[in-house]
Motif scaffolding. Structure first.
Motif, PDB file in Angstrom:
ATOM      1  N   VAL A   1       4.928 128.545   0.588  1.00 42.65           N
ATOM      2  CA  VAL A   1       5.650 127.743   1.493  1.00 42.65           C
ATOM      3  C   VAL A   1       6.945 127.669   1.194  1.00 42.65           C
ATOM      4  O   VAL A   1       7.331 126.917  -0.127  1.00 42.65           O
ATOM      5  CB  VAL A   1       4.949 126.305   1.894  1.00 42.65           C
ATOM      6  CG1 VAL A   1       5.675 125.802   3.159  1.00 42.65           C
ATOM      7  CG2 VAL A   1       3.540 126.767   2.359  1.00 42.65           C
ATOM      8  N   PHE A   2       7.911 127.953   1.799  1.00 43.26           N
ATOM      9  CA  PHE A   2       9.388 127.928   1.668  1.00 43.26           C
ATOM     10  C   PHE A   2       9.860 126.704   2.479  1.00 43.26           C
ATOM     11  O   PHE A   2       9.982 126.744   3.599  1.00 43.26           O
ATOM     12  CB  PHE A   2      10.514 129.181   1.645  1.00 43.26           C
ATOM     13  CG  PHE A   2       9.949 130.037   0.751  1.00 43.26           C
ATOM     14  CD1 PHE A   2      10.857 130.468  -0.243  1.00 43.26           C
ATOM     15  CD2 PHE A   2       8.901 130.806   0.716  1.00 43.26           C
ATOM     16  CE1 PHE A   2      10.486 131.312  -1.300  1.00 43.26           C
ATOM     17  CE2 PHE A   2       8.527 131.730  -0.286  1.00 43.26           C
ATOM     18  CZ  PHE A   2       9.215 132.130  -1.210  1.00 43.26           C
ATOM     19  N   HIS A   3      10.518 125.562   1.737  1.00 39.58           N
ATOM     20  CA  HIS A   3      10.755 124.377   2.564  1.00 39.58           C
ATOM     21  C   HIS A   3      12.441 124.487   2.566  1.00 39.58           C
ATOM     22  O   HIS A   3      12.915 124.164   1.641  1.00 39.58           O
ATOM     23  CB  HIS A   3      10.132 123.104   1.845  1.00 39.58           C
ATOM     24  CG  HIS A   3       8.822 123.136   1.827  1.00 39.58           C
ATOM     25  ND1 HIS A   3       8.312 122.378   2.780  1.00 39.58           N
ATOM     26  CD2 HIS A   3       8.009 123.554   1.069  1.00 39.58           C
ATOM     27  CE1 HIS A   3       6.932 122.503   2.551  1.00 39.58           C
ATOM     28  NE2 HIS A   3       6.874 123.076   1.429  1.00 39.58           N
ATOM     29  N   GLU A   4      12.911 124.384   3.676  1.00 40.37           N
ATOM     30  CA  GLU A   4      14.325 124.307   4.032  1.00 40.37           C
ATOM     31  C   GLU A   4      14.688 123.388   5.056  1.00 40.37           C
ATOM     32  O   GLU A   4      15.529 123.509   6.130  1.00 40.37           O
ATOM     33  CB  GLU A   4      14.720 125.879   4.584  1.00 40.37           C
ATOM     34  CG  GLU A   4      14.869 126.669   3.304  1.00 40.37           C
ATOM     35  CD  GLU A   4      16.120 126.392   2.307  1.00 40.37           C
ATOM     36  OE1 GLU A   4      17.023 125.655   2.453  1.00 40.37           O
ATOM     37  OE2 GLU A   4      15.885 126.863   1.090  1.00 40.37           O
ATOM     38  N   THR A   5      14.042 122.243   5.181  1.00 41.37           N
ATOM     39  CA  THR A   5      14.311 121.160   6.204  1.00 41.37           C
ATOM     40  C   THR A   5      15.289 120.121   5.586  1.00 41.37           C
ATOM     41  O   THR A   5      15.447 120.238   4.544  1.00 41.37           O
ATOM     42  CB  THR A   5      12.823 120.286   6.699  1.00 41.37           C
ATOM     43  OG1 THR A   5      12.242 119.939   5.293  1.00 41.37           O
ATOM     44  CG2 THR A   5      11.752 121.530   7.135  1.00 41.37           C
ATOM     45  N   PRO A   6      15.551 119.127   6.475  1.00 39.76           N
ATOM     46  CA  PRO A   6      16.475 118.094   5.904  1.00 39.76           C
ATOM     47  C   PRO A   6      15.435 117.412   4.748  1.00 39.76           C
ATOM     48  O   PRO A   6      14.396 117.260   5.041  1.00 39.76           O
ATOM     49  CB  PRO A   6      16.636 117.123   7.025  1.00 39.76           C
ATOM     50  CG  PRO A   6      16.317 118.139   8.455  1.00 39.76           C
ATOM     51  CD  PRO A   6      15.553 119.184   7.858  1.00 39.76           C
ATOM     52  N   PRO A   7      16.238 116.935   3.721  1.00 32.48           N
ATOM     53  CA  PRO A   7      15.298 116.201   2.694  1.00 32.48           C
ATOM     54  C   PRO A   7      14.411 114.856   3.033  1.00 32.48           C
ATOM     55  O   PRO A   7      13.598 114.901   2.336  1.00 32.48           O
ATOM     56  CB  PRO A   7      16.515 116.007   1.516  1.00 32.48           C
ATOM     57  CG  PRO A   7      17.908 116.199   2.317  1.00 32.48           C
ATOM     58  CD  PRO A   7      17.301 117.068   3.447  1.00 32.48           C
TER      59      PRO A   7
END
Length: 181
Positions: free
Chosen positions: A115-121
């Motif tokens: 899973v690649f997480h590129e959401t707001p922190p």
């Protein structure tokens, strides 16, 4: 001692025969396609899911596609139109496109390997915990968190890792990525 066992223990293999057999075995494995020994080529790609498909998430997904070692198997974003556009662009089946606040949960449950997480922190603590609990490989964009409790939550999740997690940062003196396992 039984006759069969006696014959097996008393049979001798010459060094020459042993070396011939070992060499033939080694040669067989060197000329064989890896797919024959380790599964089909279709199964050799890592099935990845990307959460967050804004500019950086799309850029990262492009990198994964161009790398060749990944198959984009699922995508998630808060906005449905963003998910549908990314799904069309990267060839993700409609049933593996998730939107809304709980879209990340569905992506994690969809069977992806990483899973690649590129959401707001501010989303990271909850998303990372769910990914760790599901036993996924994790890629986490910087910054690690927005506040101390969020960072501590991610650190606590990291203690339970059974897979690998990687986060990135870019500054003039850094080498790029770091990972923890």
């Amino acid at each position: 001692m039984k006759e069969e066992t006696k014959n097996l223990t008393q049979s001798k293999i010459s060094r020459r025969k042993f070396i011939e057999g070992a060499a033939a075995s080694a040669f067989t494995f060197t000329v064989m396609k890896p797919a024959l020994a380790f599964g089909t080529e279709a199964n050799s790609k890592i099935e990845a899911g990307v959460i967050g498909l804004g500019w950086r998430g799309s850029w990262l997904t492009d990198l994964l596609v161009n790398h060749g070692g990944y198959k984009i198997a699922a995508v998630a974003d808060y906005f449905d139109e963003v998910v549908q556009a990314a799904g069309d662009r990267f060839g993700v089946p409609k049933e593996k496109r998730f939107s809304g606040l709980s879209g990340y949960k569905k992506l994690i449950e969809s069977g992806v390997d990483a899973v690649f997480h590129e959401t707001p922190p501010y989303c990271f603590p909850e998303h990372i915990k769910a990914s760790v609990d599901a036993g996924k490989h994790i890629y986490l964009a910087k910054p690690l968190g927005c506040d101390v409790p969020g960072c501590l939550s991610i650190a606590q999740s990291a203690k339970w890792l059974t897979r690998r997690a990687t986060w990135d940062w870019v500054n003039p003196t850094s080498g790029g990525c770091a990972s923890f396992a």
